[in-house]
Design an enzyme around this catalytic site. Structure first.
Site, PDB file in Angstrom:
ATOM      1  N   ASP A 125      -4.732   3.520  -1.947  1.00 50.92           N
ATOM      2  CA  ASP A 125      -6.052   3.922  -0.986  1.00 50.92           C
ATOM      3  C   ASP A 125      -6.451   5.223  -1.542  1.00 50.92           C
ATOM      4  O   ASP A 125      -5.748   6.252  -1.166  1.00 50.92           O
ATOM      5  CB  ASP A 125      -5.466   3.763   0.464  1.00 50.92           C
ATOM      6  CG  ASP A 125      -4.956   2.625   0.874  1.00 50.92           C
ATOM      7  OD1 ASP A 125      -5.926   1.405   0.621  1.00 50.92           O
ATOM      8  OD2 ASP A 125      -3.956   2.192   1.257  1.00 50.92           O
TER       9      ASP A 125
ATOM     10  N   MET B 116      -9.227   7.839  -0.696  1.00 52.91           N
ATOM     11  CA  MET B 116      -9.836   8.361   0.349  1.00 52.91           C
ATOM     12  C   MET B 116     -10.297   9.716   0.196  1.00 52.91           C
ATOM     13  O   MET B 116      -9.849  10.570  -0.073  1.00 52.91           O
ATOM     14  CB  MET B 116      -9.006   8.468   1.696  1.00 52.91           C
ATOM     15  CG  MET B 116      -8.551   6.876   2.291  1.00 52.91           C
ATOM     16  SD  MET B 116      -7.658   6.943   3.803  1.00 52.91           S
ATOM     17  CE  MET B 116      -6.747   5.516   3.814  1.00 52.91           C
TER      18      MET B 116
ATOM     19  N   ASP C 265      -6.494  -6.511   4.524  1.00 53.70           N
ATOM     20  CA  ASP C 265      -5.883  -5.294   4.325  1.00 53.70           C
ATOM     21  C   ASP C 265      -6.069  -4.588   5.653  1.00 53.70           C
ATOM     22  O   ASP C 265      -7.204  -4.238   6.316  1.00 53.70           O
ATOM     23  CB  ASP C 265      -6.827  -4.265   3.353  1.00 53.70           C
ATOM     24  CG  ASP C 265      -6.170  -2.938   3.269  1.00 53.70           C
ATOM     25  OD1 ASP C 265      -5.109  -2.323   3.799  1.00 53.70           O
ATOM     26  OD2 ASP C 265      -6.691  -2.156   2.658  1.00 53.70           O
TER      27      ASP C 265
ATOM     28  N   SER D 236       0.895  -1.290  -0.051  1.00 52.01           N
ATOM     29  CA  SER D 236      -0.128  -0.068   0.038  1.00 52.01           C
ATOM     30  C   SER D 236       0.860   0.982   0.068  1.00 52.01           C
ATOM     31  O   SER D 236       1.721   1.641   0.960  1.00 52.01           O
ATOM     32  CB  SER D 236      -0.793  -0.027   1.287  1.00 52.01           C
ATOM     33  OG  SER D 236      -1.225   1.530   1.301  1.00 52.01           O
TER      34      SER D 236
ATOM     35  N   GLY E 170      -2.953  -3.944   9.013  1.00 51.20           N
ATOM     36  CA  GLY E 170      -2.149  -4.427  10.011  1.00 51.20           C
ATOM     37  C   GLY E 170      -1.596  -5.540   9.884  1.00 51.20           C
ATOM     38  O   GLY E 170      -1.173  -6.542  10.888  1.00 51.20           O
TER      39      GLY E 170
ATOM     40  N   HIS F  23      -8.418   0.826  -4.136  1.00 47.91           N
ATOM     41  CA  HIS F  23      -9.292   0.860  -3.025  1.00 47.91           C
ATOM     42  C   HIS F  23      -9.970   2.002  -2.935  1.00 47.91           C
ATOM     43  O   HIS F  23      -9.530   2.722  -2.315  1.00 47.91           O
ATOM     44  CB  HIS F  23      -8.746   0.082  -2.013  1.00 47.91           C
ATOM     45  CG  HIS F  23      -9.232   0.108  -0.592  1.00 47.91           C
ATOM     46  ND1 HIS F  23      -8.949   0.001   0.547  1.00 47.91           N
ATOM     47  CD2 HIS F  23     -10.670  -0.115  -0.258  1.00 47.91           C
ATOM     48  CE1 HIS F  23      -9.763  -0.417   1.714  1.00 47.91           C
ATOM     49  NE2 HIS F  23     -10.860  -0.247   0.991  1.00 47.91           N
TER      50      HIS F  23
ATOM     51  N   MET G 217     -12.348   4.243  -0.957  1.00 50.80           N
ATOM     52  CA  MET G 217     -13.014   4.320   0.331  1.00 50.80           C
ATOM     53  C   MET G 217     -13.533   5.863   0.159  1.00 50.80           C
ATOM     54  O   MET G 217     -13.183   6.703   0.785  1.00 50.80           O
ATOM     55  CB  MET G 217     -11.779   4.461   1.429  1.00 50.80           C
ATOM     56  CG  MET G 217     -11.543   3.136   1.853  1.00 50.80           C
ATOM     57  SD  MET G 217      -9.669   3.081   2.827  1.00 50.80           S
ATOM     58  CE  MET G 217      -8.644   3.112   1.364  1.00 50.80           C
TER      59      MET G 217
ATOM     60  N   HIS H 197      -1.194  -1.453  -4.229  1.00 52.63           N
ATOM     61  CA  HIS H 197      -2.621  -1.104  -3.685  1.00 52.63           C
ATOM     62  C   HIS H 197      -2.566   0.289  -3.456  1.00 52.63           C
ATOM     63  O   HIS H 197      -1.667   0.979  -2.967  1.00 52.63           O
ATOM     64  CB  HIS H 197      -2.596  -1.692  -2.380  1.00 52.63           C
ATOM     65  CG  HIS H 197      -4.118  -1.757  -1.478  1.00 52.63           C
ATOM     66  ND1 HIS H 197      -4.996  -2.682  -1.892  1.00 52.63           N
ATOM     67  CD2 HIS H 197      -4.428  -0.663  -0.572  1.00 52.63           C
ATOM     68  CE1 HIS H 197      -5.945  -2.218  -1.122  1.00 52.63           C
ATOM     69  NE2 HIS H 197      -5.684  -1.207  -0.486  1.00 52.63           N
TER      70      HIS H 197
ATOM     71  N   GLY I 243       1.279  -1.870   4.146  1.00 53.14           N
ATOM     72  CA  GLY I 243       1.775  -0.438   4.171  1.00 53.14           C
ATOM     73  C   GLY I 243       2.900  -0.154   5.058  1.00 53.14           C
ATOM     74  O   GLY I 243       4.011  -0.345   4.488  1.00 53.14           O
TER      75      GLY I 243
ATOM     76  N   GLY J  82      -9.236   4.066   6.779  1.00 51.57           N
ATOM     77  CA  GLY J  82      -9.098   5.464   7.026  1.00 51.57           C
ATOM     78  C   GLY J  82      -7.451   5.973   7.426  1.00 51.57           C
ATOM     79  O   GLY J  82      -7.032   6.956   6.862  1.00 51.57           O
ATOM     80  N   PHE J  83      -6.737   4.965   7.909  1.00 48.71           N
ATOM     81  CA  PHE J  83      -5.351   5.254   8.334  1.00 48.71           C
ATOM     82  C   PHE J  83      -4.452   4.039   8.083  1.00 48.71           C
ATOM     83  O   PHE J  83      -4.998   2.771   8.442  1.00 48.71           O
ATOM     84  CB  PHE J  83      -5.389   5.812   9.703  1.00 48.71           C
ATOM     85  CG  PHE J  83      -6.085   6.976  10.011  1.00 48.71           C
ATOM     86  CD1 PHE J  83      -5.534   8.182   9.513  1.00 48.71           C
ATOM     87  CD2 PHE J  83      -7.277   6.784  10.385  1.00 48.71           C
ATOM     88  CE1 PHE J  83      -6.324   9.442   9.782  1.00 48.71           C
ATOM     89  CE2 PHE J  83      -8.029   7.799  10.685  1.00 48.71           C
ATOM     90  CZ  PHE J  83      -7.787   9.209  10.045  1.00 48.71           C
ATOM     91  N   GLY J  84      -3.160   4.188   7.809  1.00 51.49           N
ATOM     92  CA  GLY J  84      -2.154   3.136   7.981  1.00 51.49           C
ATOM     93  C   GLY J  84      -1.679   2.938   9.111  1.00 51.49           C
ATOM     94  O   GLY J  84      -1.952   3.759  10.016  1.00 51.49           O
ATOM     95  N   GLY J  85      -1.228   1.910   9.487  1.00 54.72           N
ATOM     96  CA  GLY J  85      -0.490   1.813  10.740  1.00 54.72           C
ATOM     97  C   GLY J  85      -1.130   1.285  12.182  1.00 54.72           C
ATOM     98  O   GLY J  85      -0.790   1.578  13.166  1.00 54.72           O
TER      99      GLY J  85
ATOM    100  N   MET K  41     -11.384  -5.899   5.323  1.00 52.81           N
ATOM    101  CA  MET K  41     -10.559  -5.083   6.208  1.00 52.81           C
ATOM    102  C   MET K  41     -10.398  -5.523   7.493  1.00 52.81           C
ATOM    103  O   MET K  41     -11.185  -5.937   8.258  1.00 52.81           O
ATOM    104  CB  MET K  41     -11.561  -3.833   6.358  1.00 52.81           C
ATOM    105  CG  MET K  41     -11.878  -2.797   4.989  1.00 52.81           C
ATOM    106  SD  MET K  41      -9.987  -2.540   4.288  1.00 52.81           S
ATOM    107  CE  MET K  41      -9.152  -1.574   5.588  1.00 52.81           C
TER     108      MET K  41
HETATM  109  C1  DX5 Z   1      -6.567   1.513   5.608  1.00 46.56           C
HETATM  110  C2  DX5 Z   1      -6.016   1.438   4.163  1.00 46.56           C
HETATM  111  C3  DX5 Z   1      -4.880   0.224   4.267  1.00 46.56           C
HETATM  112  C4  DX5 Z   1      -3.584   0.832   4.990  1.00 46.56           C
HETATM  113  C5  DX5 Z   1      -2.934  -0.519   5.206  1.00 46.56           C
HETATM  114  O1  DX5 Z   1      -7.448   2.339   5.459  1.00 46.56           O
HETATM  115  O2  DX5 Z   1      -6.916   0.574   3.451  1.00 46.56           O
HETATM  116  O3  DX5 Z   1      -4.531  -0.296   2.752  1.00 46.56           O
HETATM  117  O4  DX5 Z   1      -2.904   1.507   4.046  1.00 46.56           O
HETATM  118  O5  DX5 Z   1      -1.658   0.078   6.058  1.00 46.56           O
HETATM  119  P1  DX5 Z   1      -1.009  -0.798   7.084  1.00 46.56           P
HETATM  120  O6  DX5 Z   1      -0.445  -1.947   6.368  1.00 46.56           O
HETATM  121  O7  DX5 Z   1       0.036   0.039   7.457  1.00 46.56           O
HETATM  122  O8  DX5 Z   1      -1.862  -1.395   8.146  1.00 46.56           O
HETATM  123 ZN    ZN Z   2      -6.675  -0.184   1.333  1.00 45.28          ZN
END
Ligand code: DX5
Ligand code: ZN
Length: 230
Positions: free
Chosen positions: A43, A45, A183, A16, A185, A74, A76, A41, A205, A150-153, A145
């Site tokens: 994202d 948003m 997708d 991602s 964590g 993806h 969102m 991937h 990601g 909404g957020f990575g990490g 999911m």
């Molecule tokens: C979250 C995204 C994911 C995100 C995953 O809303 O859809 O694709 O980038 O990031 P990690 O792998 O850091 O959880």
């Molecule tokens: Zn995603």
């Protein structure tokens, strides 16, 4: 419910770019491609369906020129129907839409296919598997999911493991061999249980772009996933 280790299925790694350096996307993607990434991937948003704002059609257009890997977009966003054609024209190969915002999901899935892309449907952590029961035979892939989008990490939600198994069972009942993408964590500590539960495509990601060496991180994560799937 049976687990699916040793089924020998093809694992695909989908880094991602949300966690990548946006000023160096071309180089970041080249690095993960060398590390064995199978698709990129992306994202998208909108600040409405999810609180965050990220990227849109022009970035996908530029990515298309930067890589030959499939672009896994993806969406969102609140009204994905409006943007299917622009994203697919820009080069999206795989397009996933959230069931939570689509009252006419069957039409949306048909439209994605008609425009020439593969159609995926996405389930938020709180959305029941049953929400895709009537469309299970028609989808090209399902995206589960494992965090709230909404957020990575974010931290992987353990209940996802059971949900992946139930999505696999639903697809099997529908006679659809479509892969399951997971997708959120996913890292070296969660990948084993995710793959064992039946995940085919792994989005990651932070686990890939968060350290100093995205190429090596991609290679290591994919190798671990493949070792489990064998
Ligand atoms: C979250 C995204 C994911 C995100 C995953 O809303 O859809 O694709 O980038 O990031 P990690 O792998 O850091 O959880
Ligand atoms: Zn995603």
């Amino acid at each position: 419910m049976s687990l699916r280790p040793g089924s020998g299925r093809a694992i695909r790694l989908a880094p991602s770019i949300l966690a990548a350096d946006f000023a160096n996307l071309g180089a970041e993607i080249a690095a993960v491609a060398r590390g064995g990434a199978d698709q990129v991937h992306v994202d998208v948003m909108d600040g409405h369906f999810v609180p965050n704002l990220t990227i849109g059609v022009p970035v996908v257009k530029s990515l298309r020129k930067a890589t030959t890997l499939p672009l896994d977009v993806h969406l969102m966003i609140m009204d994905p129907d409006r943007y299917l054609e622009p994203f697919i024209d820009a080069g999206a190969n795989l397009v996933s839409v959230h069931v939570e915002v689509l009252p006419h999901l069957h039409r949306t899935v048909a439209q994605i296919k008609k425009l020439g892309a593969k159609a995926g449907v996405v389930l938020n952590p709180s959305t029941p598997v049953m929400a895709i029961e009537e469309i299970a035979a028609d989808v090209d892939f399902v995206l589960v999911m494992s965090v709230n989008p909404g957020f990575g990490g974010q931290v992987f939600i353990p209940h996802t493991i059971n949900k992946i198994q139930r999505v696999r069972a639903l697809l099997d009942r529908a006679g659809n061999p479509a892969p399951i993408e997971v997708d959120g964590g996913i890292d070296l500590s969660t990948v084993e249980s995710v793959v064992t539960a039946g995940a085919d495509w792994l989005v990651a990601g932070n686990a890939i772009f968060g350290g100093g060496n995205a190429e090596q991180a991609a290679r290591t994560l994919k190798a671990k996933a493949e070792a489990v799937s064998r």
